[in-house]
Design a protein around this motif. Structure first.
Motif, PDB file in Angstrom:
ATOM      1  N   ALA A 115     119.166 -50.897 -16.245  1.00 57.47           N
ATOM      2  CA  ALA A 115     118.459 -49.723 -16.772  1.00 57.47           C
ATOM      3  C   ALA A 115     117.033 -50.102 -17.168  1.00 57.47           C
ATOM      4  N   ASP A 116     116.876 -51.270 -17.794  1.00 59.73           N
ATOM      5  CA  ASP A 116     115.559 -51.710 -18.250  1.00 59.73           C
ATOM      6  C   ASP A 116     114.637 -52.009 -17.059  1.00 59.73           C
ATOM      7  N   ALA A 117     115.128 -52.839 -16.140  1.00 63.32           N
ATOM      8  CA  ALA A 117     114.286 -53.212 -14.988  1.00 63.32           C
ATOM      9  C   ALA A 117     113.937 -51.982 -14.158  1.00 63.32           C
ATOM     10  N   GLY A 169     109.269 -54.914  -4.813  1.00 67.87           N
ATOM     11  CA  GLY A 169     108.131 -55.495  -5.544  1.00 67.87           C
ATOM     12  C   GLY A 169     107.577 -54.638  -6.673  1.00 67.87           C
ATOM     13  N   ALA A 170     108.092 -53.423  -6.860  1.00 66.46           N
ATOM     14  CA  ALA A 170     107.580 -52.593  -7.969  1.00 66.46           C
ATOM     15  C   ALA A 170     107.911 -53.270  -9.301  1.00 66.46           C
ATOM     16  N   PHE A 171     109.120 -53.831  -9.400  1.00 65.47           N
ATOM     17  CA  PHE A 171     109.412 -54.679 -10.560  1.00 65.47           C
ATOM     18  C   PHE A 171     108.916 -56.062 -10.215  1.00 65.47           C
ATOM     19  N   ASN A 172     107.956 -56.561 -10.977  1.00 67.79           N
ATOM     20  CA  ASN A 172     107.364 -57.859 -10.666  1.00 67.79           C
ATOM     21  C   ASN A 172     107.008 -58.592 -11.951  1.00 67.79           C
ATOM     22  N   MET A 173     107.883 -59.522 -12.368  1.00 69.36           N
ATOM     23  CA  MET A 173     107.596 -60.263 -13.614  1.00 69.36           C
ATOM     24  C   MET A 173     106.404 -61.198 -13.439  1.00 69.36           C
ATOM     25  N   ASN A 174     106.039 -61.513 -12.161  1.00 73.16           N
ATOM     26  CA  ASN A 174     104.877 -62.374 -11.899  1.00 73.16           C
ATOM     27  C   ASN A 174     103.548 -61.643 -12.086  1.00 73.16           C
ATOM     28  N   ILE A 175     103.619 -60.385 -12.483  1.00 72.18           N
ATOM     29  CA  ILE A 175     102.402 -59.608 -12.752  1.00 72.18           C
ATOM     30  C   ILE A 175     101.726 -60.086 -14.046  1.00 72.18           C
ATOM     31  N   SER A 176     102.398 -60.976 -14.743  1.00 70.16           N
ATOM     32  CA  SER A 176     101.956 -61.432 -16.062  1.00 70.16           C
ATOM     33  C   SER A 176     100.457 -61.771 -16.204  1.00 70.16           C
ATOM     34  N   VAL A 189     105.101 -65.792 -15.758  1.00 65.59           N
ATOM     35  CA  VAL A 189     106.047 -64.675 -15.723  1.00 65.59           C
ATOM     36  C   VAL A 189     106.140 -64.051 -17.117  1.00 65.59           C
ATOM     37  N   ASP A 190     106.485 -62.777 -17.125  1.00 64.33           N
ATOM     38  CA  ASP A 190     106.572 -61.994 -18.354  1.00 64.33           C
ATOM     39  C   ASP A 190     107.855 -61.169 -18.241  1.00 64.33           C
ATOM     40  N   LEU A 191     108.787 -61.390 -19.156  1.00 61.31           N
ATOM     41  CA  LEU A 191     110.081 -60.705 -19.066  1.00 61.31           C
ATOM     42  C   LEU A 191     110.109 -59.400 -19.866  1.00 61.31           C
ATOM     43  N   GLY A 192     108.926 -58.933 -20.277  1.00 59.72           N
ATOM     44  CA  GLY A 192     108.835 -57.719 -21.105  1.00 59.72           C
ATOM     45  C   GLY A 192     109.525 -56.502 -20.495  1.00 59.72           C
ATOM     46  N   GLY A 193     109.653 -56.469 -19.182  1.00 59.24           N
ATOM     47  CA  GLY A 193     110.260 -55.307 -18.526  1.00 59.24           C
ATOM     48  C   GLY A 193     111.764 -55.397 -18.386  1.00 59.24           C
ATOM     49  N   ILE A 194     112.368 -56.533 -18.788  1.00 60.27           N
ATOM     50  CA  ILE A 194     113.805 -56.709 -18.546  1.00 60.27           C
ATOM     51  C   ILE A 194     114.544 -57.401 -19.700  1.00 60.27           C
ATOM     52  N   HIS A 237      97.579 -47.936 -19.935  1.00 66.47           N
ATOM     53  CA  HIS A 237      98.894 -48.301 -20.471  1.00 66.47           C
ATOM     54  C   HIS A 237      99.377 -49.637 -19.916  1.00 66.47           C
ATOM     55  N   HIS A 238     100.590 -50.008 -20.326  1.00 64.89           N
ATOM     56  CA  HIS A 238     101.092 -51.384 -20.160  1.00 64.89           C
ATOM     57  C   HIS A 238     101.936 -51.656 -18.921  1.00 64.89           C
ATOM     58  N   ILE A 239     102.195 -50.641 -18.104  1.00 60.90           N
ATOM     59  CA  ILE A 239     103.023 -50.886 -16.910  1.00 60.90           C
ATOM     60  C   ILE A 239     102.088 -50.979 -15.700  1.00 60.90           C
ATOM     61  N   ILE A 240     102.040 -52.166 -15.133  1.00 58.59           N
ATOM     62  CA  ILE A 240     101.020 -52.448 -14.121  1.00 58.59           C
ATOM     63  C   ILE A 240     101.589 -52.310 -12.709  1.00 58.59           C
ATOM     64  N   ASP A 241     100.824 -51.633 -11.875  1.00 57.48           N
ATOM     65  CA  ASP A 241     101.175 -51.514 -10.465  1.00 57.48           C
ATOM     66  C   ASP A 241     100.676 -52.775  -9.761  1.00 57.48           C
ATOM     67  N   SER A 285     113.844 -48.769 -15.095  1.00 55.82           N
ATOM     68  CA  SER A 285     112.964 -47.772 -15.725  1.00 55.82           C
ATOM     69  C   SER A 285     111.513 -48.198 -15.537  1.00 55.82           C
ATOM     70  N   THR A 286     111.250 -49.497 -15.652  1.00 49.30           N
ATOM     71  CA  THR A 286     109.887 -50.003 -15.452  1.00 49.30           C
ATOM     72  C   THR A 286     109.468 -49.824 -13.990  1.00 49.30           C
ATOM     73  N   ALA A 287     110.336 -50.243 -13.075  1.00 45.00           N
ATOM     74  CA  ALA A 287     109.989 -50.221 -11.652  1.00 45.00           C
ATOM     75  C   ALA A 287     109.818 -48.793 -11.121  1.00 45.00           C
ATOM     76  N   THR A 339     114.196 -45.809 -21.566  1.00 51.26           N
ATOM     77  CA  THR A 339     113.052 -45.032 -21.097  1.00 51.26           C
ATOM     78  C   THR A 339     111.813 -45.919 -20.984  1.00 51.26           C
ATOM     79  N   SER A 340     111.075 -45.762 -19.892  1.00 49.05           N
ATOM     80  CA  SER A 340     109.758 -46.390 -19.753  1.00 49.05           C
ATOM     81  C   SER A 340     108.726 -45.294 -19.582  1.00 49.05           C
ATOM     82  N   GLY A 341     107.566 -45.502 -20.172  1.00 48.30           N
ATOM     83  CA  GLY A 341     106.504 -44.515 -19.996  1.00 48.30           C
ATOM     84  C   GLY A 341     105.186 -45.078 -20.488  1.00 48.30           C
TER      85      GLY A 341
HETATM   86  P1  AMP Z   1     109.142 -51.582 -20.136  1.00 45.59           P
HETATM   87  O1  AMP Z   1     108.693 -51.264 -21.516  1.00 45.59           O
HETATM   88  O2  AMP Z   1     110.548 -52.067 -20.037  1.00 45.59           O
HETATM   89  O3  AMP Z   1     108.847 -50.520 -19.139  1.00 45.59           O
HETATM   90  O4  AMP Z   1     108.325 -52.852 -19.665  1.00 45.59           O
HETATM   91  C1  AMP Z   1     106.936 -52.918 -19.735  1.00 45.59           C
HETATM   92  C2  AMP Z   1     106.537 -54.355 -19.936  1.00 45.59           C
HETATM   93  O5  AMP Z   1     106.906 -55.115 -18.772  1.00 45.59           O
HETATM   94  C3  AMP Z   1     105.034 -54.521 -20.066  1.00 45.59           C
HETATM   95  O6  AMP Z   1     104.637 -54.501 -21.420  1.00 45.59           O
HETATM   96  C4  AMP Z   1     104.797 -55.870 -19.418  1.00 45.59           C
HETATM   97  O7  AMP Z   1     105.093 -56.897 -20.329  1.00 45.59           O
HETATM   98  C5  AMP Z   1     105.839 -55.907 -18.316  1.00 45.59           C
HETATM   99  N1  AMP Z   1     105.390 -55.300 -17.049  1.00 45.59           N
HETATM  100  C6  AMP Z   1     104.273 -54.557 -16.801  1.00 45.59           C
HETATM  101  N2  AMP Z   1     104.237 -54.150 -15.531  1.00 45.59           N
HETATM  102  C7  AMP Z   1     105.356 -54.633 -14.929  1.00 45.59           C
HETATM  103  C8  AMP Z   1     105.896 -54.565 -13.612  1.00 45.59           C
HETATM  104  N3  AMP Z   1     105.283 -53.886 -12.631  1.00 45.59           N
HETATM  105  N4  AMP Z   1     107.068 -55.203 -13.368  1.00 45.59           N
HETATM  106  C9  AMP Z   1     107.713 -55.880 -14.359  1.00 45.59           C
HETATM  107  N5  AMP Z   1     107.269 -55.984 -15.613  1.00 45.59           N
HETATM  108  C10 AMP Z   1     106.108 -55.371 -15.902  1.00 45.59           C
END
Ligand code: AMP
Ligand code: MG
Length: 356
Positions: free
Chosen positions: A294-296, A121-128, A178-183, A266-270, A298-300, A250-252
């Protein structure tokens, strides 16, 4: 823009391979030179970020036009800010109707659910809904939501809120999204690499907003070299990775953030808290042949923190990672350690290698 180019750091070093006869070296150099003449580069803006292509092929110009069209096609499917995209349709019809989805949308949603499961659940596109409440992935501007607002939104972020069938997708409750920004960039990179390989491109690289894929080697057979950014200083790096045929992502928290009342958000939500992740990490770099992964990841892994991430790495194949921690450590997993040259000691970083 300058920074991005710096951190691609594609140093064109010429190596004379030991054991080569002079003639062989000469022939190789000539071949490399021929390939260099076929260099084609394009920089464009898509998916809310700068994208760069650097490929070697005699039909490179036509191939890159095709690649750009493919990016536009995928953007039109995945974007949450383009109102008639497949994902926007899915979000708009939440709690009301299943919507028809394309093969690519089905594939990316399937992958996203797979990584949600893998990362518990750390990667969660439903966090949108919460990402939007913080003003990310929307045009409305950043703000700090109240605790009450976050609490009210939490039930809408459950990862089983999405029902995915062969040709349709459905969000079960009004207000879910859903938000696909992380993948999405990783998935797109894999599609573009497949397109380039089908067209016969064997050397080059693509950067989709820093989501990198290095195809083959440099034209002289040497590995590509990439700098891993110091998250505390955008002009500095903590080390160099040498690779071929791999994606590096890289995610940060330093990549997208805002400040309010002296605090940084920042933009990565727990998903467990609804707040920007505070896991003790400054950045996570994933190295994998698969850019979607790699994308999913790095975010998770940024959400999960170092120890949990290493536990996952120990049981999971196909990826390596470099973590930079808030307490000043640069930790490389052993599978990448030989290809990573640590250069962060000037900035008081300490280097460690994690073993399986
Ligand atoms: P990234 O830059 O690949 O690390 O993805 C960050 C983007 O993914 C954010 O700008 C959000 O749109 C979305 N996001 C934020 N938190 C999460 C999460 N926990 N799981 C999946 N996507 C997320
Ligand atoms: Mg990601």
């Amino acid at each position: 823009m300058k920074k991005r180019i710096l951190f691609l750091s594609l140093f064109l070093l010429t190596f004379i391979l030991s054991g080569c006869t002079e003639k062989r070296a000469e022939a190789q150099a000539q071949l490399a030179m021929q390939k260099e003449e076929n260099l084609h580069e394009v920089t464009t803006f898509a998916m809310d970020t700068v994208m760069m292509f650097h490929i070697y092929h005699e039909d490179g110009e036509a191939i890159l036009i095709e690649a750009e069209q493919e990016i536009r096609r995928l953007e039109a499917l995945f974007s949450v800010t383009v109102s008639d995209s497949g994902i926007s349709q899915l979000n708009e019809n939440a709690g009301s109707l299943p919507v028809d989805i394309s093969d690519d949308t089905h594939a990316v949603l399937t992958k996203a659910l797979e990584f949600t499961k893998l990362t518990d659940g750390a990667f969660n596109m439903n966090i949108s809904p919460i990402v939007q409440a913080w003003g990310f992935a929307t045009d409305e501007g950043n703000r700090v939501p109240t605790d009450t607002e976050i609490e009210a939104l939490m039930p809408l972020t459950v990862s089983n809120g999405l029902v995915l069938e062969d040709d349709t997708a459905y969000l079960q409750e009004v207000g879910m999204s859903v938000d696909l920004g992380g993948i999405a960039k990783g998935y797109t990179a894999d599609r573009i690499v497949a397109l380039l390989e089908d067209a016969g491109v064997t050397n080059g690289w693509i950067s989709l907003g820093g989501n990198l894929y290095m195809l083959g080697t440099k034209t002289d057979g040497a590995l590509w070299e990439l700098a891993v950014q110091n998250p505390l200083d955008s002009t500095d790096y903590v080390g160099m990775i040498s690779i071929s045929d791999a994606s590096v992502v890289t995610s940060g928290g330093y990549q997208r953030y805002f400040e309010e009342d002296g605090k940084t958000y920042h933009h990565i939500i727990d998903g467990a808290t609804g707040y920007p992740a505070e896991s003790g990490l400054l950045s996570v770099t994933i190295i994998s042949e698969n850019s979607t992964k790699a994308d999913a990841l790095s975010t998770a892994l940024y959400v999960m923190g170092l120890e949990e991430s290493l536990a996952l790495w120990r049981v999971e194949q196909d990826f390596e990672a470099i973590f930079i921690t808030e307490d000043g450590r640069v930790v490389a997993t052993e599978g990448i350690a030989e290809q990573f040259v640590f250069e962060g000691s000037d900035n008081d970083f300490i280097y460690e290698v994690a073993e399986k």
